[in-house]
Design a protein around this motif. Structure first.
Motif, short mmCIF file in Angstrom:
data_model
loop_
_atom_site.label_atom_id
_atom_site.label_comp_id
_atom_site.label_asym_id
_atom_site.label_seq_id
_atom_site.Cartn_x
_atom_site.Cartn_y
_atom_site.Cartn_z
N LEU A 129 0.82 -1.20 0.00
CA LEU A 129 0.00 0.00 0.00
C LEU A 129 0.86 1.26 0.00
O LEU A 129 0.52 2.27 -0.62
CB LEU A 129 -0.93 0.00 1.21
CG LEU A 129 -2.11 -0.98 1.14
CD1 LEU A 129 -2.84 -1.04 2.48
CD2 LEU A 129 -3.08 -0.59 0.04
N ASN A 145 -7.88 4.03 -12.04
CA ASN A 145 -8.34 3.68 -10.70
C ASN A 145 -9.71 3.03 -10.73
O ASN A 145 -10.02 2.17 -9.91
CB ASN A 145 -8.37 4.91 -9.80
CG ASN A 145 -6.99 5.29 -9.29
OD1 ASN A 145 -6.13 4.43 -9.14
ND2 ASN A 145 -6.77 6.57 -9.06
N SER A 177 0.29 2.15 -3.86
CA SER A 177 -0.98 2.87 -3.80
C SER A 177 -0.84 4.32 -3.36
O SER A 177 -1.37 5.21 -4.01
CB SER A 177 -1.95 2.14 -2.86
OG SER A 177 -3.19 2.78 -2.81
N PHE A 196 -4.42 -6.00 -4.66
CA PHE A 196 -4.79 -5.47 -3.35
C PHE A 196 -5.95 -6.25 -2.72
O PHE A 196 -6.13 -6.19 -1.50
CB PHE A 196 -5.14 -3.98 -3.46
CG PHE A 196 -3.93 -3.10 -3.54
CD1 PHE A 196 -2.96 -3.15 -2.56
CD2 PHE A 196 -3.76 -2.22 -4.59
CE1 PHE A 196 -1.82 -2.34 -2.63
CE2 PHE A 196 -2.64 -1.41 -4.68
CZ PHE A 196 -1.67 -1.47 -3.69
N ARG A 252 -9.14 -0.45 -11.52
CA ARG A 252 -8.56 -1.06 -10.32
C ARG A 252 -9.66 -1.40 -9.32
O ARG A 252 -9.71 -2.53 -8.81
CB ARG A 252 -7.56 -0.09 -9.69
CG ARG A 252 -7.17 -0.46 -8.26
CD ARG A 252 -6.30 0.62 -7.63
NE ARG A 252 -6.18 0.41 -6.19
CZ ARG A 252 -5.46 1.19 -5.37
NH1 ARG A 252 -4.80 2.22 -5.86
NH2 ARG A 252 -5.42 0.95 -4.08
#
Length: 445
Positions: A34, A63, A38, A124, A66
């Motif tokens: 992360l 995004n 991220s 993730f 994602r």
């Protein structure tokens, strides 16, 4: 012969509880994945679109891909964990994140970024909040809020390092952003090595452990819970889901444009990098403190503080200007936005465990995370659309005020949900303890 010889002290049989090794691996994984893959995401928003010749809205759709991928995979999280286990999924997640970084570094068109976004979402799903919540739930039966807070605080530490390091690389301009993606991918592989070596599936005799039953008000401890078949018929389940969606919409949409908005109003890019780095450090502290606050004060107080903080910081971000006062407001934003962001990380496993308990924890957690990232997927493009509307002068301010109002509404609604669920939870715990006591009496007879 010496009769004064002192008797030997018995050797200590105390061993390190392996759960702390597992918690350490989770901490490192969160810090790197992360933190590097991220947290620096918003740093690319005003650089990459210019290089590849697309609008910010088009690039922000990376995004969306994602979060859509993340939402879909999380719907099947409970099934996948039971089939493959946490360790294999975490390793697969690392490979996806590494592939996403490599693809972003070599992308020559926007569609390659969209594919990278999908890989990020899958990665993730298996290394982020859902997985950390699942692992901590298996290994830690008490003080889960504090432990989850500590593990997810690693995001802030990794983010502070990544924002400072990668931000300097990205701000060199041109193709230097590619180097930042390569650094992040390499870091993800390092995390994978630790997972491969040290991660274990579950404690010994895990299947024989029963949920903790207690008469004290549940704060950070397990309780027997509600079956998913019943939970999905409850209006409170859907009201909680709406709040989680709106929270994801606002927080991700706003945090994703914070750096670009500050740059748009004229703040110096190097000062903005400082502010974003400060934000990451504050995030680490507040994630840990949020977990402690939950264990000490319970869900209602914790979620109220975080939600109201979200409303305040969105207002502050909207009024930032290129003035000394604006620079101070930017720092205040960086601090208190870190108090709101745990709503989309540490609070999701807490919502699942505190509101609905152990019985269907993994399934409900997967659904809550899926709903939250669906909010992310919608929030990013909607917020950036406001920037691209000529009538609004290319400003994010109007949507920031709207999001401020939404977070106030979320605060009120979650108070209703937690108050009603506390009553239901108390009845279920008392009934279950009564049933166990009656069974013990029968067995004794």
């Amino acid at each position: 012969m010496n009769n004064n010889t002192e008797p030997q002290k018995p050797k200590s049989n105390r061993k390190l509880d392996y759960k702390w090794v597992v918690v350490g691996v989770c901490f490192l994984t969160t810090m790197i994945t992360l933190g590097f893959c991220s947290s620096p995401g918003s740093l690319y928003l005003d650089v990459v679109p210019e290089v590849i010749g697309v609008s910010r809205t088009a690039f922000s759709l990376m995004n969306t891909f994602r979060f859509v991928a993340n939402a879909i995979v999380n719907l099947f999280f409970g099934f996948l964990v039971h089939k493959f286990g946490t360790k294999k999924l975490m390793c697969a997640g690392i490979l996806c994140l590494t592939g996403a970084m490599a693809l972003s570094a070599t992308a020559t068109n926007i569609y390659m970024f969209y594919l990278a976004g999908m890989l990020l979402g899958i990665g993730f799903s298996w290394t982020g909040t859902t997985m950390m919540g699942c692992v901590i739930n298996k290994w830690c039966k008490e003080n889960r809020g504090t432990i989850m807070g500590a593990v997810l605080a690693a995001n802030g530490i990794g983010g502070a390092i990544a924002v400072s390091w990668l931000g300097t690389v990205i701000e060199k301009g041109g193709m230097h952003y590619k180097n930042a993606y390569f650094i992040a991918g390499t870091a993800a592989l390092i995390a994978g090595v630790f997972i491969l070596i040290f991660m274990r599936e579950q404690p010994k005799n895990y299947n024989k452990e029963l949920p903790v039953l207690h008469k004290k008000k549940g704060r950070g401890r397990a309780w027997v819970g509600i079956d998913f078949a019943k939970a999905k018929t409850m209006k409170l389940f859907y009201l909680a889901a709406i709040c989680i969606f709106l929270t994801g919409f606002c927080l991700q949409g706003v945090s994703g444009i914070a750096k670009a908005h500050m740059k748009d109003v004229g703040l110096d890019p190097q000062y903005i990098i400082f502010v974003m780095g400060f934000h990451s450090i504050a995030l680490a502290g507040f994630k840990f403190l949020t977990g402690v606050l939950y264990d000490k004060c319970g869900l209602r107080i914790t979620t109220s503080i975080c939600s109201l903080a979200g409303a305040v910081v969105m207002f502050l971000l909207a009024i930032i200007t290129n003035t000394p006062a604006g620079m101070v407001i930017a720092v205040i934003y960086s601090i208190f936005s870190s108090l709101a962001l745990p709503l989309e990380t540490i609070m999701l496993p807490i919502y699942a465990s505190d509101l609905f308990g152990e019985r269907s924890y993994e399934k409900i957690l997967g659904i809550f995370v899926s709903i939250n990232v669906t909010g992310y997927a919608v929030g990013g493009p909607v917020v950036n659309m406001f920037h691209d509307i000529p009538a609004l002068g290319g400003s994010y301010r109007p949507i920031l005020f709207v999001c401020c109002g939404i977070m106030v509404l979320v605060t009120v609604l979650m108070q209703l949900v937690t108050a009603k669920m506390d009553k239901i939870k108390k009845v279920i715990i008392e009934e279950n303890e009564k049933a166990i006591a009656e069974e013990a009496t029968v067995s004794a007879d």
